[in-house]
Motif scaffolding. Structure first.
Motif, PDB file in Angstrom:
ATOM      1  N   UNK A  42       0.899  -1.178  -0.055  1.00  0.00           N
ATOM      2  CA  UNK A  42      -0.014  -0.137   0.075  1.00  0.00           C
ATOM      3  C   UNK A  42       0.763   1.096  -0.086  1.00  0.00           C
ATOM      4  N   UNK A  43       2.197   1.272   0.291  1.00  0.00           N
ATOM      5  CA  UNK A  43       2.971   2.252   0.198  1.00  0.00           C
ATOM      6  C   UNK A  43       3.622   2.673  -1.145  1.00  0.00           C
ATOM      7  N   UNK A  44       3.235   1.688  -1.877  1.00  0.00           N
ATOM      8  CA  UNK A  44       3.797   1.762  -3.385  1.00  0.00           C
ATOM      9  C   UNK A  44       3.480   3.071  -4.316  1.00  0.00           C
ATOM     10  N   UNK A  45       4.181   3.566  -5.058  1.00  0.00           N
ATOM     11  CA  UNK A  45       4.061   4.491  -6.102  1.00  0.00           C
ATOM     12  C   UNK A  45       3.559   5.617  -5.988  1.00  0.00           C
ATOM     13  N   UNK A  46       3.807   6.578  -6.850  1.00  0.00           N
ATOM     14  CA  UNK A  46       3.585   7.831  -6.978  1.00  0.00           C
ATOM     15  C   UNK A  46       2.900   8.512  -8.115  1.00  0.00           C
ATOM     16  N   UNK A  47       2.304   9.644  -8.245  1.00  0.00           N
ATOM     17  CA  UNK A  47       1.817   9.968  -9.521  1.00  0.00           C
ATOM     18  C   UNK A  47       2.918   9.993 -10.857  1.00  0.00           C
ATOM     19  N   UNK A  48       4.073   9.924 -10.529  1.00  0.00           N
ATOM     20  CA  UNK A  48       5.157   9.979 -11.492  1.00  0.00           C
ATOM     21  C   UNK A  48       5.381   8.574 -12.124  1.00  0.00           C
ATOM     22  N   UNK A  49       4.772   7.710 -11.430  1.00  0.00           N
ATOM     23  CA  UNK A  49       4.878   6.268 -11.833  1.00  0.00           C
ATOM     24  C   UNK A  49       3.677   5.370 -12.231  1.00  0.00           C
ATOM     25  N   UNK A  50       2.524   6.518 -12.167  1.00  0.00           N
ATOM     26  CA  UNK A  50       1.299   5.919 -12.791  1.00  0.00           C
ATOM     27  C   UNK A  50       1.179   5.538 -14.195  1.00  0.00           C
TER      28      UNK A  50
END
Length: 248
Positions: free
Chosen positions: A123-131
């Motif tokens: 659940x801590x994974x990812x950010x908008x730049x990785x979408x």
């Protein structure tokens, strides 16, 4: 035609606590439950749904379980398949986009979940730049799954409105539980993009049928024409890409 992929926007959810703070991994609201009911009443292809994919956030899972209840109960689609690459926006999206541990999800939402793609701390994974990259990975996985289906079968994919633009070009959000029918540009190609294209409506066809129905005085004749329209919509999902477009 290859299998149809229905991208569905999550149902309405409770974004804030009474004190105004954002909720972590919120549930859908009563309004969201009504939206799911309306979806079930107006979706023409449930008997053809063979797979249901969902973001692993609680509100998306609840939406998937509700809108695809018939397919899940009958076994036409066996499980809601949770893909962390369908979550899209990570902690940069705020508490609403931070998920829950798998044991919490199974305890609350039941056993009809396939959570093999999740792991402790997902659940801590990812950010908008990785979408954009997450969307690409999701498309590749769903394309592989779609190859196992017949041409007239369907897949439901429940995601968040903010993520739709990364999955298919030109789709910049939908109202809650509205959906867009798409197909893979090339189902059999092994490229790394697995591009989807929207199945566009042909409004002249359904407008013509609706006008004919409204002009008819005989109930039997109206029913006959409606059956023709219903058959056409089932054969061409592009005619019902938006369930509210002509049903009011």
């Amino acid at each position: 035609m290859p299998p149809t992929i229905h991208l569905v926007c999550e149902a309405s959810y409770a974004k804030l606590h009474p004190n105004g703070d954002e909720r972590r991994d919120p549930s859908i609201t009563a309004a969201g439950q009504r939206e799911c009911l309306e979806f079930r009443e107006k979706f023409f292809f449930m008997d053809k749904v063979r797979m249901v994919f969902s973001s692993p956030l609680r509100r998306a899972i609840q939406t998937a379980q509700s809108i695809a209840a018939c397919a899940l109960v009958t076994g036409a689609a066996q499980l809601v398949i949770l893909r962390r690459d369908l979550k899209g926006i990570g902690i940069n999206g705020g508490p609403n986009f931070i998920g829950s541990p798998c044991d919490y999800l199974f305890e609350e939402l039941g056993p009809d979940l396939d959570a093999r793609d999740l792991y402790s701390g997902w659940w801590w994974e990812g950010g908008e730049k990785e979408s954009e990259e997450q969307a690409r990975l999701a498309r590749v996985h769903i394309r592989k799954a779609a190859r196992e289906l017949a041409d007239d079968e369907h897949i439901i994919v429940v995601v968040h409105g903010e993520f739709l633009k990364f999955l298919v070009e030109g789709l910049y959000g939908l109202a809650n539980t509205w959906y867009k029918a798409c197909r893979f540009v090339d189902l059999d190609k092994d490229d790394d993009e697995a591009l989807l294209e929207q199945v566009h409506a042909e409004p002249n066809h359904y407008v013509e049928y609706l006008e004919r129905i409204m002009e008819m005085d005989e109930p039997d004749e109206r029913i006959k024409v409606w059956k023709v329209m219903n058959k056409r919509m089932r054969e061409d999902p592009g005619l019902v890409h938006n369930p509210y477009s002509f049903f009011g």
